[in-house]
Design an enzyme around this catalytic site. Sequence first.
Site, PDB file in Angstrom:
ATOM      1  N   SER A 120       0.810  -1.210   0.000  1.00 39.31           N
ATOM      2  CA  SER A 120       0.000   0.000   0.000  1.00 39.31           C
ATOM      3  C   SER A 120       0.847   1.266   0.000  1.00 39.31           C
ATOM      4  O   SER A 120       0.302   2.362   0.031  1.00 39.31           O
ATOM      5  CB  SER A 120      -0.932   0.002   1.214  1.00 39.31           C
ATOM      6  OG  SER A 120      -0.196  -0.216   2.401  1.00 39.31           O
ATOM      7  N   HIS A 141      -2.684  -3.038  -6.003  1.00 39.46           N
ATOM      8  CA  HIS A 141      -3.070  -2.690  -4.632  1.00 39.46           C
ATOM      9  C   HIS A 141      -4.585  -2.741  -4.473  1.00 39.46           C
ATOM     10  O   HIS A 141      -5.300  -1.866  -4.940  1.00 39.46           O
ATOM     11  CB  HIS A 141      -2.542  -1.290  -4.277  1.00 39.46           C
ATOM     12  CG  HIS A 141      -2.947  -0.839  -2.918  1.00 39.46           C
ATOM     13  ND1 HIS A 141      -3.278   0.469  -2.627  1.00 39.46           N
ATOM     14  CD2 HIS A 141      -3.112  -1.524  -1.746  1.00 39.46           C
ATOM     15  CE1 HIS A 141      -3.608   0.566  -1.360  1.00 39.46           C
ATOM     16  NE2 HIS A 141      -3.520  -0.628  -0.802  1.00 39.46           N
ATOM     17  N   GLU A 153      -5.695  -0.184  -7.315  1.00 39.26           N
ATOM     18  CA  GLU A 153      -4.649   0.671  -7.884  1.00 39.26           C
ATOM     19  C   GLU A 153      -3.629  -0.190  -8.618  1.00 39.26           C
ATOM     20  O   GLU A 153      -3.175  -1.212  -8.082  1.00 39.26           O
ATOM     21  CB  GLU A 153      -3.930   1.453  -6.785  1.00 39.26           C
ATOM     22  CG  GLU A 153      -4.753   2.551  -6.159  1.00 39.26           C
ATOM     23  CD  GLU A 153      -4.001   3.304  -5.076  1.00 39.26           C
ATOM     24  OE1 GLU A 153      -4.126   4.540  -5.024  1.00 39.26           O
ATOM     25  OE2 GLU A 153      -3.292   2.659  -4.271  1.00 39.26           O
ATOM     26  N   ASN A 191      -3.721   5.998  -0.308  1.00 38.77           N
ATOM     27  CA  ASN A 191      -3.106   6.168   1.003  1.00 38.77           C
ATOM     28  C   ASN A 191      -2.318   7.464   1.131  1.00 38.77           C
ATOM     29  O   ASN A 191      -2.094   7.939   2.243  1.00 38.77           O
ATOM     30  CB  ASN A 191      -2.231   4.961   1.344  1.00 38.77           C
ATOM     31  CG  ASN A 191      -3.076   3.767   1.752  1.00 38.77           C
ATOM     32  OD1 ASN A 191      -4.135   3.924   2.340  1.00 38.77           O
ATOM     33  ND2 ASN A 191      -2.623   2.574   1.429  1.00 38.77           N
TER      34      ASN A 191
END
Length: 292
Positions: A120, A141, A153, A191
């Site tokens: 992440s 991800h 992602e 994130n």
Amino acid sequence: MAVIKKVGVIGAGQMGNGIAHVAAVAGFDVVLNDVSGDRLKSGMATINGNLSRQVAKNVITEDVKAKALGRIALTETLEGLADCDLVIETAVEKEEVKRKLFHDLCAVLKPEALIASNTSSISITRLASTTDRPERFIGIHFMNPVPLMELVELIRGIATDDFTFEAAKEFVNALGKQVAVSEDFPAFIVNRILLPMINEAIYTLYEGVGNVEAIDAAMKLGAHHPMGPLELADFIGLDTCLSIMQVLHEGLADSKYRPCPLLVKYVEAGWLGRKTQRGFYDYRGAKPVPTR
């Protein structure tokens, strides 16, 4: 393209069993790997329970559930992944752990196999450099919980070739997920935005601006977030939150990403959230109780 038929997943925890779940439902043969037989059993129990919930909600049928479970094989060794077309790593968010794992994995994989990390936050380029096939390495991800979240992602390293990117994109589309392409910057897109918000919520608690209940209520009722940021931190895992903030702080060299000292303290205490029954909430009773 259809180059991916058999998928290996390293790690039977929350992310790994979720990826195995959605891949099996989508028709892929899956090999779920973990060094612990108990974690493999626990992971399969979670998959079975989540599939049952989908049946109860008429998302899938009993036949789909049975076929999905039948597509998942278990292995406690990396050798069990030898004939996979794609292997996705979901190990702990520690670069040294992932790098060793990829080094060992390459020794058993067929030359044409693709490798992906579910990291992440960590550089895909750096992780790929550990392998013998950086051009066949990519970041995939998934969001947590995997069966429910629509987004994935995709992150290319500097060496990732077009074939690998297109194969990964086709795989994600086959799972019924939506792709967001991110450049290989620390923490990528989701994130990069989400974790600083959580970190700021922890600073708000640390500085006494509000208590746990007030902070979470403020964001749920005032911003229509489905979970408060401290509740979400417990769900993600406070150790994972800290690791991502450390990657952001070190990778971008900006003080605004400095992990809150209170987050560090909770991790040092072993209060990691739901998985340890204590974090910003105490989960050991009938209902969660704020710890501050």
